[in-house]
Design an enzyme around this catalytic site. Structure first.
Site, PDB file in Angstrom:
ATOM      1  N   GLU B  51       0.806  -1.217   0.000  1.00  0.00           N
ATOM      2  CA  GLU B  51       0.000   0.000   0.000  1.00  0.00           C
ATOM      3  C   GLU B  51       0.838   1.265   0.000  1.00  0.00           C
ATOM      4  OE1 GLU B  51      -0.552  -2.563   2.034  1.00  0.00           O
ATOM      5  OE2 GLU B  51      -2.667  -3.142   1.920  1.00  0.00           O
ATOM      6  N   HIS B 114     -10.962  -8.068  13.071  1.00  0.00           N
ATOM      7  CA  HIS B 114      -9.612  -8.103  12.526  1.00  0.00           C
ATOM      8  C   HIS B 114      -9.335  -6.756  11.839  1.00  0.00           C
ATOM      9  CE1 HIS B 114     -11.796  -8.871   8.809  1.00  0.00           C
ATOM     10  NE2 HIS B 114     -10.692  -8.680   8.129  1.00  0.00           N
ATOM     11  N   HIS B 115      -8.075  -6.450  11.589  1.00  0.00           N
ATOM     12  CA  HIS B 115      -7.639  -5.163  11.015  1.00  0.00           C
ATOM     13  C   HIS B 115      -8.021  -3.985  11.907  1.00  0.00           C
ATOM     14  CE1 HIS B 115      -6.440  -7.393   7.600  1.00  0.00           C
ATOM     15  NE2 HIS B 115      -7.324  -7.046   6.716  1.00  0.00           N
ATOM     16  N   ASP B 432      20.926   3.470  -4.207  1.00  0.00           N
ATOM     17  CA  ASP B 432      20.597   2.087  -3.848  1.00  0.00           C
ATOM     18  C   ASP B 432      19.822   1.995  -2.526  1.00  0.00           C
ATOM     19  OD1 ASP B 432      22.926   2.881  -2.522  1.00  0.00           O
ATOM     20  OD2 ASP B 432      23.891   0.914  -2.656  1.00  0.00           O
ATOM     21  N   ASN B 459      26.045   3.268  -4.293  1.00  0.00           N
ATOM     22  CA  ASN B 459      27.160   3.704  -3.441  1.00  0.00           C
ATOM     23  C   ASN B 459      27.119   3.009  -2.085  1.00  0.00           C
ATOM     24  OD1 ASN B 459      24.996   5.077  -2.386  1.00  0.00           O
ATOM     25  ND2 ASN B 459      25.559   7.016  -3.336  1.00  0.00           N
TER      26      ASN B 459
END
Lengths: 559, 559
Positions: B51, B114-115, B432, B459
């Site tokens: 998300e 839930h959640h 990176d 780097n």
């Protein structure tokens, strides 16, 4: 009272609490704290690829270590980690979240900074974090030592995350400190309440003819699993587990009745209907569970960390751990019958060796390989649902996140748990949809030399969602990856035993050959619509719950 | 008024606003909305790996499309996306965040789900989202059409995210709807204020001998870039850009003065010191910028979307877009001199072909390849800092996130921007450390057939942090990946032109050979301590700001 710097004091206190690793990501507001962390022996920074993964790793570490810490940088780091911290809050996992925040003068003068809305508001991030932490504080030289100790005690005793902000220009300042080391001290309690609760429980047991214990996850959180097991064993009390309380008590004992809720015809349900004493510890999750309609009040003792409810009478101010210790010391007088049902029979693993792997036969086959010293981690979805009812050997520990249910949680949690318990073999079972959420953390895990057994269930999408709604829908599909190449990509110089298995025989060969010499990554190709039977039922009932009896899951009924 | 379902109305309104793609992740509370989305032609779901990446992709889509939408599932999805939504709020990017939330009866009865925290609290998630969105609503059949229209208008007109909750059991219910299509209508204004602001501006210009325009990012957000360019061109008004307002106006024009802030000796600074009229649109970011000490009040016009401040006098209730349109129509009377400084000379690319790549020579070399129809995206850190002052060809557009500065933002933002502007060549420059944050989204990008040029600056860590604090510290290092293998892993069947380049010559060969036939991924190996000169200075000044003049960045001064 002696003097030390705010940052050093913080890290030393965390170390005294038994925290060896701190997960996080560097950022300009926390670099000085990371530097101070590197100066304290015996506690170490573990950089993760992103902050959400750090929060999940900290949660996993806390589950296997008791308590954990997480470090973020203000705003971007805090909010990125928030979903993970909220998971710890939902599941009662003690995590100390430390945020390096802008310098105090910038906060006080409401400067317009990067990592903020650039409008001088420093309340918004803290308000967001407040919703999902037990307590929070912004440290100053004046309050630091008391706020640190208060937060750590809260975190440990109430088993919830706490949030500490450390302004970047303050952590090198000296503060007055408390010389007495901080410990994992149990919370205080009221002795008379405790005594009277214990008396009431003893009286209940003395009269009970059909007692039973029902175990949920908070038993583990309250660290009373051992006492409950002793109580059951010593007094021959049968017990069952909530699905969310998997493998907290021994599932191989003759006292074991199975998983709750169970079908109405099951011997567990029948026994529960006749039970005259139910010691429940302590269901914290109701949706989809008959607990929503309640256990019988008169017969039930709800035991929580700091509260016991006995036949509807609430005793606040107790400490479940101390209470159970005393109860084991003083003993119970039990007169109950011992005609409780036999443990559910363990289904042997039967499969046709050459056949493609299917959930129905897959899990019993895998379960044979679990040992009593293993830690098994089950991601939400097929894995957790299958593992919840797979019998475990005694001592085999289970980690899942059934309440918060944030997919992707388990891979970083595996990193955390393995750092906490490096001598234990760890298994992770995870679907491809969940895996892709947090996949990069495999890099940290493998490059630190950890050697888990990861079983990837590749079913090309979110099969749990498919069974709720959209069985054939494209929105439930995900991209196919080459997972073998991923191992090369994320850990180029690490040898990993990668196996793609299609049949039961191939799986058996792979599992027979497991060693602890290297990490193992097993990719199991599954049909997108193959799923554990319980998930299929669960999906349909979730659709009813979520969309209603006239919802779109019943095409003919919709307008 | 006709009848349609809540979900269909929502998607149709978003489509009318010109939203073609909706980014997100499925979850049980939003599946029915995704199903409805699949039923509306001309608007499509783009599933991302997680998300946060969806929120970043939506932000990138909005930057190149004008407005975007994001769909999450309650709790886990909302909080995972929050850091991205907060970024849109900080940077004034219009994103409609739609959350599929639990059924209304569950919210009303505070069920333990839930959640959620499983304690019946449904306010915490909304409170967290409220901090970083302009407005929010929980849709009901009674309020849906007006709340949807209100939120979309707000989102568009004020250029900020808005948050809509759609209970899972309501989106299939019919609602009364507004038949008049919704459009990207400009916000209303007070004509007399507008007229009087315009008069004051015209009067200022009529007297000005040395006018100058200073452009920041909100000029683009308020969609007044074209008018400002026309104003400058027609009346010969020189202009400079804030670093955070990069490439909004033409940097090849003879009127171009360079990037603000500039050194005291620069011709820009000298011209600004003598300026008698500064039209500034509109600095929203002060830290590290001389704007913190302010432009001279008497001489400055601050032009914001809905507000003009002229010599300290605030005109509320205007609309900058309409104001500038009328001003261009009515014209200005200008009498100013035309002896403004010449545009800064463009440094040619000089490099030694066989030498290892270094920042100093790298960027001018790359800049030669940008075209006026390209979109260039610069991740925070080395890339953004180098690109901010690299001269762009006319029309070449730049995307960065300088205020919120959440690393990892740009890779998903690239996905979003490319879907909005598929015919434009996109470049992404990313370190990176940032790349690893959100790396999995490369899968979505490549598997959809998009063909960007991605330049990875490898780097081995967070070089921007190294220059702030901890130059040699391990906490600023990250794991090395094999990026070529990563491409195979994330997009197994897609041909990608992967090039690892070490010298200027290799880079030249790679850039000379670029085609739009396939995606290109260029990995540039850089010394961990090589950085653009501006980043090196910036790092030191950040350390002073964050840790104070007696901070640990000055080892001898600390106790």
């Amino acid at each position: 009272m002696t003097q030390t710097t705010m940052g050093h004091y913080l890290w030393q206190r965390l170390k005294q609490m038994g925290i060896r690793y701190v997960f996080g990501v560097p950022g300009d507001f926390n670099l000085q704290l990371l530097e101070q962390l590197s100066e304290v022996d015996g506690i170490e920074f573990v950089g993760t690829c992103n902050e959400l993964n750090a929060a999940y790793a900290a949660d996993g570490y806390a589950r296997s270590n008791g308590i954990a810490a997480l470090i973020t940088t203000y705003g971007v780091g805090d909010l990125s980690a928030l979903c993970g911290v909220a998971g710890s809050f939902a599941e009662h996992i003690p995590v100390v979240m430390i945020s390096g925040v802008p310098p105090m003068y910038a906060i006080r003068n409401r400067l317009q900074l990067h990592h903020t809305m650039a409008e001088g508001n420093f309340d918004n991030v803290r308000t967001a974090l407040k919703q999902f932490t037990l307590t929070d504080a912004c440290l100053t030289p004046a309050n630091a030592s008391q706020e640190i100790d208060r937060a750590l005690n809260y975190c440990w005793q109430e088993r919830c995350p706490v949030y500490l902000q450390v302004p970047s220009n303050l952590s090198y300042l000296e503060i007055k400190t408390n010389d007495v080391p901080i410990t994992r001290a149990p919370a205080g309690f009221d002795s008379r309440q405790q005594q009277s609760a214990m008396g009431a429980i003893q009286a209940k047991f003395a009269k009970a003819k059909r007692p039973v214990m029902l175990i949920d996850m908070d038993a583990e959180r309250a660290q009373i699993s051992d006492q409950l097991q002793q109580l059951a064993d010593r007094y021959n009390i049968p017990y069952a587990s909530f699905l969310t309380g998997k493998a907290i008590l021994d599932e191989t004992s003759p006292l074991w009745l199975g998983y709750y809720p169970a079908s109405a015809e099951s011997s567990l349900s029948q026994w529960l209907n006749q039970a005259d004493l139910i010691l429940a510890t302590a269901p914290c999750y109701q949706e989809g569970s008959p607990i929503a309609v309640g256990l019988p009040t008169e017969q039930t003792i709800y035991l929580q960390g700091f509260e016991v409810t006995i036949a509807g009478d609430v005793y606040e101010g107790v400490n479940a751990q101390v209470l159970l210790d005393s109860m084991l010391e003083q003993g119970l007088t039990c007169t109950h019958r011992s005609d409780h049902p036999k443990p559910p029979s363990r289904r042997g693993a039967t499969y046709q060796a050459q056949q493609p792997l299917r959930h129905e036969q897959l899990w019993p086959q895998i379960g044979q390989y679990f040992r009593g010293t293993d830690i098994v981690i089950g991601e939400n979805g097929c894995a957790n649902i299958a593992l919840q009812t797979l019998p475990f050997p005694k001592g085999c520990h289970y980690i899942a996140q059934p309440i918060w249910g944030s997919i992707g949680f388990t891979l970083p949690a595996l990193l955390g748990s393995m750092l906490a318990q490096p001598s234990k073999r760890h298994w992770l079972f995870i679907g491809d949809g969940s895996f892709q959420m947090t996949a990069q953390e495999l890099s940290t895990l493998l490059q630190r030399g950890l050697k888990p057994v990861i079983v990837l269930l590749n079913n090309a999408g979110y099969t749990i969602e498919r069974y709720i709604f959209g069985k054939q829908a494209r929105y439930n599909d995900i991209a196919q990856w080459n997972y073998q190449a991923l191992l090369d990509a994320l850990a180029p110089n690490i040898r990993v035993n990668y196996q793609k298995v299609n049949t039961h025989e191939e799986l058996a060969q792979t599992l027979d050959a497991l060693t602890n010499e290297q990490a193992t990554f097993i990719e199991i190709q599954l049909d997108p619509l193959d799923a554990p039977a319980r998930l299929q039922q669960f999906g349909a009932s979730f659709a009813e719950f979520d969309y209603g009896p006239r919802g779109p899951q019943h095409p003919k009924k919709t307008t």
